[in-house]
Write an enzyme that holds these catalytic residues in place. Structure first.
Site, short mmCIF file in Angstrom:
data_model
loop_
_atom_site.label_atom_id
_atom_site.label_comp_id
_atom_site.label_asym_id
_atom_site.label_seq_id
_atom_site.Cartn_x
_atom_site.Cartn_y
_atom_site.Cartn_z
N SER A 145 33.83 13.50 36.22
CA SER A 145 35.13 12.92 36.34
C SER A 145 36.20 14.04 36.27
O SER A 145 36.03 15.05 37.09
CB SER A 145 35.35 11.77 35.22
OG SER A 145 36.34 11.01 35.70
N ASP A 309 29.02 4.08 41.41
CA ASP A 309 30.66 4.49 41.00
C ASP A 309 31.56 4.27 41.97
O ASP A 309 31.50 4.81 43.08
CB ASP A 309 30.17 6.17 40.68
CG ASP A 309 31.62 6.82 40.03
OD1 ASP A 309 32.65 5.93 40.10
OD2 ASP A 309 31.68 7.92 39.69
N HIS A 342 31.07 4.51 37.09
CA HIS A 342 31.42 5.75 36.63
C HIS A 342 30.83 6.45 35.46
O HIS A 342 30.73 7.62 35.42
CB HIS A 342 32.80 5.79 36.84
CG HIS A 342 33.68 7.16 36.58
ND1 HIS A 342 33.40 8.16 37.68
CD2 HIS A 342 34.46 7.75 35.96
CE1 HIS A 342 34.11 9.10 37.36
NE2 HIS A 342 34.52 8.71 36.19
N ASP A 343 30.67 5.41 34.70
CA ASP A 343 30.02 5.96 33.22
C ASP A 343 28.83 6.63 33.28
O ASP A 343 28.25 7.22 32.35
CB ASP A 343 30.08 4.80 32.35
CG ASP A 343 31.25 4.74 31.47
OD1 ASP A 343 31.89 5.59 31.17
OD2 ASP A 343 31.26 3.39 30.82
#
Lengths: 368, 218
Positions: A145, A309, A342-343
């Protein structure tokens, strides 16, 4: 592995905006040992709400680091072989100078008089830390990220200082959607009367606004699949609807909990400054194209994205890879299957670990 | 297969050893000049690229569709891009590579002609290895069974086969001419033996070293 944070102070830092911060402090941790040739140093770069505590168990809080599943003995970033450094970003609130720090000119917290910062500024401060640690070249710079954005910035701004870069679930520039979610978070904070134009230090902080911002954030870090799996439509501690606006669903309870927890560890003004830095990030800014912006790049790349994601979708990583390929850079890319959105780069690390391990081994061998 | 064979002239041995369990790899391993830049399309787990990097000092790059294979390739230190070769070479500048390898892949591509064209845009030379659909066993299988051929070379049932564009030695020569390609070398294999007679009938695998004819670099 019990670890402690260190802090180092520099006289000043000139920012992309033209402003100067003086002095500047940086909190950092290290894991593993620097070898005699100083050729095994790795810089781990944290995401938006992370901190310098990337691995091991904190001496102060007893908590594991944010990438403890990736950094440690025998892990993807193997601390038996490599020396890993992680520092809190500029503008943060976990030991590095940020809006909550005391402005020496006034004796009060900077609050909104803190200068606007960029990803480039964060990286410049990290480079100063590397100088201070006596590390001329990094075997790799890596993060997910916003951490991946910093890794890309490193590759462009300090090509001679990085042997490789591993940007994960990242982008070379924030999209309209990414800016939009950040703006919702900022507006939630600024709409809270307790925000008080940023002057809440020593008073009631804008806890409700910050919690709402975090709730929105958490939704974007997950996926439809992972939320269905984790919560579904399950009710929280009740058999039937409450026919009111208290918590009914598990997902509501979860988001409220995460929001309220966040308030205890994060400064609302840091939220504003760091999200703005992410939104400004655009490697191609003032260049004819992304490929033109990547001209200085010399290092190897391992680019990773995740199938579910939707906040930093694979197409953004592929855009990065295509631009690097058009410069005939040495770049490996893979999209990993994961349901965690996204995690994924924080929680679904089995395949990611194998990739990093193999990539680092060959990079280290080639660099010797 | 450790001795580097010159591109033209000397008489090659009739027996071809395996390289990494494959005869076409052995031939490719011989063709590729030391220190060159190589792109392998459909590189699988990157075994050939790893071998070329270790033994020929090449700069190795690969493209592969399967995520699992790409992961294993990266794990062994080879720089592989997960993507589709049917449309995935557009980013590379012209003439980036000394060799572009297409090993047992051409017959699996959706647009073989486009792939061939692209490979000789980004590469100075192309090495194309493919199973020969003109082999007598394939012909016999089809003639006797009346069904889509199923042989040692093409072991799949038609509905499971990754091969979507079948071609023979003649077919490739024809397409090469159509594309304005010059065949610098051709190798035909049956088992471990080189085939010199009636290759379209007797070769199981063909390996071509092609380049674009001068003046036709469009």
């Amino acid at each position: 592995m019990i670890v402690e944070s260190n802090t180092v102070r520099f006289d000043s830092l000139t920012l992309d905006s033209g402003a100067t911060l003086a002095p500047v402090e940086v909190a950092y941790e290290t894991y593993g040992r620097l070898n005699a040739a100083r050729s095994n140093a790795i810089l781990a770069l944290h995401a938006f709400s992370g901190d310098a505590h990337a691995a091991g168990v904190s001496h102060e809080t007893g908590k594991p680091g944010w990438w403890d599943n990736m950094i440690g003995p025998g892990k993807g970033f193997d601390t038996n072989q490599y020396f890993v450094i992680c520092s809190n970003v500029l503008g943060g609130c976990r030991g590095t100078t940020g809006p909550a720090s005391i402005n020496p000119a006034t004796g009060c917290p900077y609050a909104m008089s803190f200068p606007v910062i960029t990803i480039g500024d964060m990286v410049r401060l990290q480079a100063m830390l590397m100088d201070w640690l006596g590390i001329k070249r990094l075997l790799t710079v890596s993060g997910g990220s916003m951490g991946g954005m910093q890794a890309l910035e490193w590759a462009v701004s300090y090509p001679e200082r990085v042997v490789s870069a591993i940007p994960i679930a990242a982008t070379t520039r924030h999209s309209a959607q990414q800016i939009a979610f950040n703006e919702v978070g900022r507006q939630a904070i600024m709409a809270d009367p307790d925000w008080n134009d940023g002057n809440y230090y020593g008073k009631q902080p804008p806890a409700r606004g910050l919690a709402v911002a975090r709730m929105v954030g958490h939704i974007t870090y997950m996926s439809d699949d992972s939320m269905r799996e984790k919560f579904g439509r399950r009710l929280r501690g009740k058999e039937d609807f409450g026919f009111g606006f208290d918590v009914d669903f598990e997902v509501e309870s979860y988001l409220r909990y995460r929001g309220s927890q966040f308030v205890n560890r994060f400064d609302a003004n840091s939220y504003l400054y760091i999200t703005k830095a992410m939104d400004y990030f655009d490697l191609s800014y003032r260049h004819a194209s992304l490929a033109a912006a990547l001209e200085p790049v010399e290092c190897r790349f391992l680019v990773i994205s995740f199938s579910s994601d939707w906040l930093y979708p694979s197409y953004q990583s592929q855009e990065t890879v295509r631009a690097l390929r058009s410069r005939n850079c040495d770049v490996a890319y893979v999209e990993l299957e994961s349901n965690y959105g996204h995690d994924s780069f924080l929680v679904d690390v089995a395949e990611q670990s194998e990739l990093v391990r193999g990539f680092l081994a060959s990079t280290f061998e080639k660099a010797q | 297969m450790s001795v580097q064979a010159p591109h033209l002239g000397s008489k090659p041995p009739a027996f071809v050893h395996d390289l990494l369990g494959r005869r076409d790899y052995a031939i490719i391993g011989d063709i590729v000049a030391p220190g060159s830049q190589v792109l392998d399309l459909g590189c699988g787990e990157g075994e050939l690229l790893e071998w070329l990097a270790a033994n020929k000092g090449v700069k190795a790059r690969g493209v592969e569709k399967s995520s699992a294979r790409v992961q294993r390739a990266i794990g062994r230190g080879v720089s592989v891009f997960q993507g589709d070769i049917d449309g995935g070479l557009a980013d590379y500048p012209d003439q980036t590579f000394d060799y572009v390898i297409l090993s047992q892949t051409l017959q699996e591509t959706v647009y073989p002609r486009k792939v061939l064209h692209e490979m000789l845009r980004v590469g100075k030379r192309g090495i194309v290895a493919f199973p020969n659909f003109g082999h007598w066993r394939v012909r016999l299988s089809m003639l006797t069974s009346g069904r889509a051929p199923c042989t040692k070379l093409f072991p799949y049932a038609w509905y499971e086969s990754p091969n979507i564009h079948f071609l023979t030695v003649f077919d490739f020569e024809e397409l090469a001419a159509l594309e304005g390609l010059q065949v610098e070398r051709r190798y035909f294999l049956a088992g471990h033996r080189k085939v010199t007679f009636l290759p379209n009938l007797l070769a199981e695998v063909a390996v071509f070293l092609v380049t674009r004819e001068r003046g036709r670099r469009d």
